[in-house]
Design a protein around this motif. Structure first.
Motif, PDB file in Angstrom:
ATOM      1  N   ALA A  61      63.051  18.881 -43.494  1.00  0.00           N
ATOM      2  CA  ALA A  61      61.611  18.838 -43.766  1.00  0.00           C
ATOM      3  C   ALA A  61      60.898  17.820 -42.881  1.00  0.00           C
ATOM      4  CB  ALA A  61      61.361  18.517 -45.238  1.00  0.00           C
ATOM      5  N   ALA A  62      61.511  16.674 -42.674  1.00  0.00           N
ATOM      6  CA  ALA A  62      60.881  15.649 -41.831  1.00  0.00           C
ATOM      7  C   ALA A  62      60.752  16.135 -40.387  1.00  0.00           C
ATOM      8  CB  ALA A  62      61.701  14.363 -41.885  1.00  0.00           C
ATOM      9  N   SER A  63      61.764  16.848 -39.908  1.00  0.00           N
ATOM     10  CA  SER A  63      61.707  17.385 -38.544  1.00  0.00           C
ATOM     11  C   SER A  63      60.615  18.435 -38.432  1.00  0.00           C
ATOM     12  CB  SER A  63      63.059  17.990 -38.159  1.00  0.00           C
ATOM     13  OG  SER A  63      64.054  16.993 -38.094  1.00  0.00           O
ATOM     14  N   ARG A  64      60.492  19.275 -39.458  1.00  0.00           N
ATOM     15  CA  ARG A  64      59.437  20.298 -39.431  1.00  0.00           C
ATOM     16  C   ARG A  64      58.064  19.655 -39.399  1.00  0.00           C
ATOM     17  NH1 ARG A  64      62.716  22.873 -43.332  1.00  0.00           N
ATOM     18  NH2 ARG A  64      61.308  22.241 -45.003  1.00  0.00           N
ATOM     19  N   ASP A  65      57.867  18.599 -40.175  1.00  0.00           N
ATOM     20  CA  ASP A  65      56.562  17.932 -40.204  1.00  0.00           C
ATOM     21  C   ASP A  65      56.253  17.269 -38.867  1.00  0.00           C
ATOM     22  OD1 ASP A  65      56.159  18.731 -42.787  1.00  0.00           O
ATOM     23  OD2 ASP A  65      56.679  16.801 -43.697  1.00  0.00           O
ATOM     24  N   ALA A  66      57.260  16.621 -38.261  1.00  0.00           N
ATOM     25  CA  ALA A  66      57.040  15.980 -36.964  1.00  0.00           C
ATOM     26  C   ALA A  66      56.728  17.023 -35.898  1.00  0.00           C
ATOM     27  CB  ALA A  66      58.279  15.172 -36.576  1.00  0.00           C
ATOM     28  N   TYR A  67      57.450  18.116 -35.947  1.00  0.00           N
ATOM     29  CA  TYR A  67      57.211  19.228 -35.014  1.00  0.00           C
ATOM     30  C   TYR A  67      55.812  19.803 -35.212  1.00  0.00           C
ATOM     31  CZ  TYR A  67      57.306  24.252 -33.900  1.00  0.00           C
ATOM     32  OH  TYR A  67      56.993  25.526 -33.473  1.00  0.00           O
ATOM     33  N   ALA A  68      55.433  20.044 -36.466  1.00  0.00           N
ATOM     34  CA  ALA A  68      54.118  20.618 -36.762  1.00  0.00           C
ATOM     35  C   ALA A  68      52.994  19.691 -36.316  1.00  0.00           C
ATOM     36  CB  ALA A  68      54.005  20.916 -38.256  1.00  0.00           C
ATOM     37  N   THR A  69      53.177  18.384 -36.491  1.00  0.00           N
ATOM     38  CA  THR A  69      52.151  17.426 -36.087  1.00  0.00           C
ATOM     39  C   THR A  69      51.842  17.553 -34.599  1.00  0.00           C
ATOM     40  OG1 THR A  69      52.812  15.860 -37.814  1.00  0.00           O
ATOM     41  CG2 THR A  69      51.577  14.974 -35.944  1.00  0.00           C
TER      42      THR A  69
ATOM     43  N   ALA B  19      53.922  34.247 -47.246  1.00  0.00           N
ATOM     44  CA  ALA B  19      52.980  33.164 -47.516  1.00  0.00           C
ATOM     45  C   ALA B  19      53.698  31.960 -48.122  1.00  0.00           C
ATOM     46  CB  ALA B  19      51.874  33.652 -48.453  1.00  0.00           C
ATOM     47  N   ALA B  20      54.602  32.212 -49.058  1.00  0.00           N
ATOM     48  CA  ALA B  20      55.350  31.116 -49.689  1.00  0.00           C
ATOM     49  C   ALA B  20      56.194  30.380 -48.655  1.00  0.00           C
ATOM     50  CB  ALA B  20      56.228  31.659 -50.803  1.00  0.00           C
ATOM     51  N   TRP B  21      56.765  31.127 -47.719  1.00  0.00           N
ATOM     52  CA  TRP B  21      57.601  30.514 -46.683  1.00  0.00           C
ATOM     53  C   TRP B  21      56.771  29.563 -45.815  1.00  0.00           C
ATOM     54  CZ3 TRP B  21      57.725  30.814 -41.258  1.00  0.00           C
ATOM     55  CH2 TRP B  21      58.895  30.341 -40.656  1.00  0.00           C
ATOM     56  N   VAL B  22      55.574  29.991 -45.417  1.00  0.00           N
ATOM     57  CA  VAL B  22      54.718  29.150 -44.578  1.00  0.00           C
ATOM     58  C   VAL B  22      54.207  27.948 -45.354  1.00  0.00           C
ATOM     59  CG1 VAL B  22      52.529  29.050 -43.323  1.00  0.00           C
ATOM     60  CG2 VAL B  22      54.028  31.033 -43.051  1.00  0.00           C
ATOM     61  N   VAL B  23      53.683  28.183 -46.547  1.00  0.00           N
ATOM     62  CA  VAL B  23      53.077  27.107 -47.334  1.00  0.00           C
ATOM     63  C   VAL B  23      54.102  26.045 -47.705  1.00  0.00           C
ATOM     64  CG1 VAL B  23      51.961  26.566 -49.528  1.00  0.00           C
ATOM     65  CG2 VAL B  23      51.226  28.562 -48.216  1.00  0.00           C
ATOM     66  N   GLU B  24      55.326  26.464 -48.046  1.00  0.00           N
ATOM     67  CA  GLU B  24      56.347  25.515 -48.498  1.00  0.00           C
ATOM     68  C   GLU B  24      57.069  24.829 -47.339  1.00  0.00           C
ATOM     69  OE1 GLU B  24      58.876  27.727 -51.094  1.00  0.00           O
ATOM     70  OE2 GLU B  24      57.272  28.142 -52.536  1.00  0.00           O
ATOM     71  N   ARG B  25      57.303  25.559 -46.242  1.00  0.00           N
ATOM     72  CA  ARG B  25      58.064  24.974 -45.126  1.00  0.00           C
ATOM     73  C   ARG B  25      57.163  24.317 -44.082  1.00  0.00           C
ATOM     74  NH1 ARG B  25      63.421  26.229 -44.516  1.00  0.00           N
ATOM     75  NH2 ARG B  25      63.289  26.025 -42.240  1.00  0.00           N
ATOM     76  N   PHE B  26      55.955  24.831 -43.922  1.00  0.00           N
ATOM     77  CA  PHE B  26      55.033  24.286 -42.922  1.00  0.00           C
ATOM     78  C   PHE B  26      53.659  24.027 -43.557  1.00  0.00           C
ATOM     79  CE2 PHE B  26      58.182  26.659 -40.507  1.00  0.00           C
ATOM     80  CZ  PHE B  26      58.528  25.755 -39.515  1.00  0.00           C
ATOM     81  N   PRO B  27      53.598  23.142 -44.552  1.00  0.00           N
ATOM     82  CA  PRO B  27      52.320  22.895 -45.235  1.00  0.00           C
ATOM     83  C   PRO B  27      51.240  22.358 -44.306  1.00  0.00           C
ATOM     84  CG  PRO B  27      53.947  21.221 -45.821  1.00  0.00           C
ATOM     85  CD  PRO B  27      54.680  22.297 -45.088  1.00  0.00           C
ATOM     86  N   MET B  28      51.627  21.571 -43.289  1.00  0.00           N
ATOM     87  CA  MET B  28      50.626  21.013 -42.372  1.00  0.00           C
ATOM     88  C   MET B  28      49.982  22.112 -41.524  1.00  0.00           C
ATOM     89  SD  MET B  28      52.678  17.594 -41.137  1.00  0.00           S
ATOM     90  CE  MET B  28      51.274  16.944 -40.236  1.00  0.00           C
ATOM     91  N   VAL B  29      50.761  23.106 -41.129  1.00  0.00           N
ATOM     92  CA  VAL B  29      50.222  24.235 -40.363  1.00  0.00           C
ATOM     93  C   VAL B  29      49.263  25.024 -41.243  1.00  0.00           C
ATOM     94  CG1 VAL B  29      50.797  26.370 -39.150  1.00  0.00           C
ATOM     95  CG2 VAL B  29      52.267  24.357 -38.906  1.00  0.00           C
ATOM     96  N   TRP B  30      49.660  25.240 -42.484  1.00  0.00           N
ATOM     97  CA  TRP B  30      48.803  25.981 -43.427  1.00  0.00           C
ATOM     98  C   TRP B  30      47.484  25.237 -43.659  1.00  0.00           C
ATOM     99  CZ3 TRP B  30      48.139  24.722 -48.923  1.00  0.00           C
ATOM    100  CH2 TRP B  30      47.363  25.676 -49.602  1.00  0.00           C
TER     101      TRP B  30
END
Length: 427
Positions: A126-134, A89-100
């Motif tokens: 982190a910026a790449s993860r957010d762009a990917y998640a969006t 849960a910590a991994w998802v919430v911290e690395r992919f907050p937008m998905v959560w």
């Protein structure tokens, strides 16, 4: 017999109401699961804060165990299980907050969130993860987890700091074979290897199994027909091949099974093929592979399909081939890639080509009236009130028995597109 064709108006309304209720319940469940993950993540963060302020030498391991034990005792479950859930849960919430957050809002399910996070697991920025998640959250709101997983693997490649060729060379070092005993005299055999080779091996086993199920392959003097399933035949053939080098225990006198060769379908942008571009190729519409492997396969192939796509939208314009063949069939396979019923991810190679308007009723055999359907959904279309209407450009509108309309779009091609805004990365 046509399923639900004789349903009364009240029964159809009841089905529509049940569908609405089910959708709302699933959204609520997704929101509650996200809330639970948030609590577990906070518990994990609390344990780390305690460890950091006291400078614990185990870097929070004992604190995490303590918090997990507290949660577990209250929930009456194993504290090991709770600690593992806390870490996840910590991994998802911290690395992919937008998905959560999207899951908490009920926009996507737990299964959608899992495939999106797994595909982006190796994105360190982190910026790449957010762009990917969006990008992936928007896609996940209208597609099934299976389809989202395939697209997520493709999109994640665009945000990787290291090329797929570099990563593939490192990953190849991990190739291995292993066994796992599962009881009752049975053991699993696992193989980790290059995707193109493993998929090719599975395809060859499938072709062999299907050939054995054909009536012409049955021995005339056999009293009992072969009742093994495709899965059972694949397993038996795999062991036969590994132990003898050829399927001697299953092949006929003419060696027809041994003559079968595995096939894979690789889509590679032309610039990657001829100019050394780093855009990954894609195997069977499922997973990215490195360009070097794709070029090697393309060079060894006796012929390959050319898929012409629109430079802006990426839509399929035409499919041709150097050697003459069934152009329309290849075009449909390239366009559809999988079953065209909403949420189905069954590959087009294992599907039927369906006339949306039956040929016997005047439906023409043209691209706009044809699409791939797996056998399950092909039967559903013909024997239930489900109906499909082509809307051009490969887009289909399915109408359910309750009157709901579901739009199914052909999956985006693994191709290069151009846009005036370089910051916009289309699917």
């Amino acid at each position: 017999m046509t399923a639900l064709a004789d349903a009364t108006l009240e029964q159809t309304d009841a089905l529509a109401a049940l569908t609405e209720m089910l959708v709302e319940v699933e959204r609520t469940i997704s929101s509650l699961q996200a809330a639970r993950d948030g609590i577990l993540a906070v518990g994990s963060r609390l344990a780390l804060e305690v460890a950091e302020q006291a400078e614990h030498p185990d870097q929070g391991e004992m604190s995490a165990r303590t918090v997990a034990a507290e949660f577990a005792a209250a929930l009456r479950v194993s504290d090991r299980t709770v600690q593992r859930r806390m870490a996840d849960a910590a991994w998802v919430v911290e690395r992919f907050p937008m998905v959560w957050e999207a899951r908490g809002a009920g926009r996507i399910s737990a299964a959608h969130a899992r495939v999106v996070c797994e595909a982006g697991e190796h994105l360190d920025d982190a910026a790449s993860r957010d762009a990917y998640a969006t990008q992936m959250i928007v896609f996940a709101e209208t597609e099934s987890p299976a389809r989202v997983g395939r697209m997520a693997r493709r999109v994640a490649e665009r945000f990787q700091a290291r090329s797929i060729e570099e990563r593939h060379l490192v990953a190849r070092e991990k190739r291995a074979v292993w066994v796992k005993d599962v009881g009752d005299g049975m053991t699993q055999l696992g193989v980790l290897g290059p995707s193109a080779l493993v998929h090719g091996a599975l395809d060859r086993l499938t072709q062999m199994a299907e050939a054995m199920q054909e009536p012409a392959s049955q021995e005339p003097e056999s009293e009992e027909p072969d009742r093994r399933t495709i899965a059972q035949l694949r397993a038996d053939l795999a062991l036969d091949l590994l132990l003898t080098g050829t399927p001697v225990g299953h092949d006929g006198s003419e060696g027809s099974l041994a003559a079968i060769r595995g096939t894979v379908s690789i889509t590679v942008p032309v610039m990657t093929l001829i100019a050394g571009d780093a855009t990954p190729a894609e195997l069977n519409g499922r997973t990215p592979i490195d360009p070097m492997t794709a070029r090697r396969f393309a060079g060894a192939a006796s012929g390959w399909d050319r898929i012409l796509t629109h430079p802006i939208t990426g839509a399929v314009l035409a499919v041709d081939r150097y050697r003459p063949g069934s152009d329309l069939r290849r075009h449909l396979r390239a366009r559809d890639q999988r079953c065209r019923f909403p949420t189905c991810g069954y590959p087009s190679t294992d599907c039927d080509i369906d006339h949306h308007r039956d040929a016997v009723l005047g439906g023409s055999t043209v691209e706009s009236n044809l699409g791939h359907l797996c056998r399950r959904h092909h039967v559903l279309k013909h024997h239930s009130p489900w109906a499909v209407e082509p809307r051009g450009g490969g887009l289909y509108a399915w109408t359910s028995p309750t009157g709901r309309i579901y739009i199914d779009r052909p999956p985006p091609q693994n191709t290069v597109t151009f846009t005036e805004d370089p910051e916009v990365a289309p699917f």
